[in-house]
Scaffold this motif. Sequence first.
Motif, short mmCIF file in Angstrom:
data_model
loop_
_atom_site.label_atom_id
_atom_site.label_comp_id
_atom_site.label_asym_id
_atom_site.label_seq_id
_atom_site.Cartn_x
_atom_site.Cartn_y
_atom_site.Cartn_z
N PHE A 61 24.56 41.25 23.95
CA PHE A 61 25.50 42.13 24.65
C PHE A 61 25.32 42.09 26.17
O PHE A 61 26.30 41.98 26.92
N ALA A 62 24.08 42.19 26.64
CA ALA A 62 23.85 42.23 28.09
C ALA A 62 24.37 40.96 28.77
O ALA A 62 24.97 41.04 29.86
N GLY A 63 24.15 39.82 28.16
CA GLY A 63 24.65 38.57 28.74
C GLY A 63 26.17 38.50 28.75
O GLY A 63 26.77 38.07 29.74
N TYR A 64 26.78 38.94 27.67
CA TYR A 64 28.24 38.97 27.63
C TYR A 64 28.80 39.95 28.65
O TYR A 64 29.82 39.70 29.29
N TRP A 65 28.13 41.10 28.82
CA TRP A 65 28.59 42.08 29.79
C TRP A 65 28.48 41.52 31.21
O TRP A 65 29.38 41.69 32.03
N ALA A 66 27.38 40.83 31.51
CA ALA A 66 27.21 40.24 32.84
C ALA A 66 28.33 39.25 33.15
O ALA A 66 28.88 39.24 34.26
N GLU A 67 28.68 38.44 32.17
CA GLU A 67 29.77 37.48 32.34
C GLU A 67 31.12 38.18 32.44
O GLU A 67 31.94 37.87 33.31
N ALA A 68 31.35 39.16 31.56
CA ALA A 68 32.61 39.90 31.58
C ALA A 68 32.78 40.63 32.91
O ALA A 68 33.91 40.73 33.43
N TRP A 69 31.70 41.12 33.47
CA TRP A 69 31.75 41.82 34.76
C TRP A 69 32.38 40.92 35.82
O TRP A 69 33.29 41.32 36.55
N VAL A 70 31.89 39.69 35.91
CA VAL A 70 32.40 38.75 36.92
C VAL A 70 33.86 38.41 36.64
O VAL A 70 34.69 38.40 37.55
N ILE A 71 34.17 38.15 35.38
CA ILE A 71 35.54 37.79 35.01
C ILE A 71 36.50 38.93 35.34
O ILE A 71 37.53 38.72 36.00
N LEU A 72 36.19 40.13 34.89
CA LEU A 72 37.07 41.27 35.11
C LEU A 72 37.16 41.65 36.58
O LEU A 72 38.24 42.00 37.07
N ASP A 73 36.05 41.57 37.29
CA ASP A 73 36.06 41.87 38.72
C ASP A 73 36.90 40.86 39.49
O ASP A 73 37.54 41.21 40.48
N THR A 74 36.92 39.63 39.03
CA THR A 74 37.67 38.58 39.71
C THR A 74 39.17 38.68 39.44
O THR A 74 39.98 38.46 40.34
N LEU A 75 39.55 39.04 38.21
CA LEU A 75 40.96 38.98 37.81
C LEU A 75 41.69 40.32 37.76
O LEU A 75 42.92 40.32 37.76
N THR A 76 40.95 41.43 37.68
CA THR A 76 41.63 42.70 37.39
C THR A 76 41.27 43.80 38.38
O THR A 76 40.31 43.70 39.12
N THR A 77 42.03 44.87 38.28
CA THR A 77 41.81 46.07 39.08
C THR A 77 40.95 47.09 38.33
O THR A 77 40.73 48.19 38.82
N ILE A 78 40.47 46.74 37.17
CA ILE A 78 39.72 47.65 36.31
C ILE A 78 38.39 48.04 36.97
O ILE A 78 37.65 47.18 37.45
N GLU A 79 38.09 49.34 36.97
CA GLU A 79 36.80 49.82 37.46
C GLU A 79 35.74 49.50 36.40
O GLU A 79 35.92 49.81 35.22
N LEU A 80 34.65 48.90 36.82
CA LEU A 80 33.58 48.50 35.89
C LEU A 80 32.38 49.40 36.09
O LEU A 80 31.91 49.60 37.21
#
Length: 152
Positions: free
Chosen positions: A61-80
């Motif tokens: 989970f932690a590794g997937y979250w770290a990757e998702a963080w970068v993806i979502l921060d790059t493409l979306t306006t979603i607050e992480l």
Amino acid sequence: MNLALDHLADNPIIDELLCWAPRTRRIKSVRACSTMFRKPFIEVECEDGEVFHRHFARDSFAGYWAEAWVILDTLTTIELISDFDFKPVAEPEKLAQQVLQIRDECIAESDLMFEQGMYEQFLMQYGVDCKNLPERTRLRLAEARERLESAR
């Protein structure tokens, strides 16, 4: 951008956030939680106040979250939001550049739909949470919405 997220959906967190057809309401925030006595989960809050949870296996989970963080921060306006400490991906700038390259390829692919007058399909390739789209793409999104509205 929905189409780009689809290309990145081998990450189970991204996969859980991806919807076809795209959501009509924005996601306000995604909060990741990993506690000792529960399965890790994300809590998603939508702009209308709806909240939903998705649970994941603990081991990665932690590794997937770290990757998702970068993806979502790059493409979306979603607050992480992260309620736990996690190790960031090794080269976040490199991953962000790869994500932007995928986004640009997806924009080129969706432009073909726009040029063929497939405005509804064109709009479905995006979504309401996109950020930092090129000006040309923003103009095309507005034009596609206008053309669909005038056809109704």
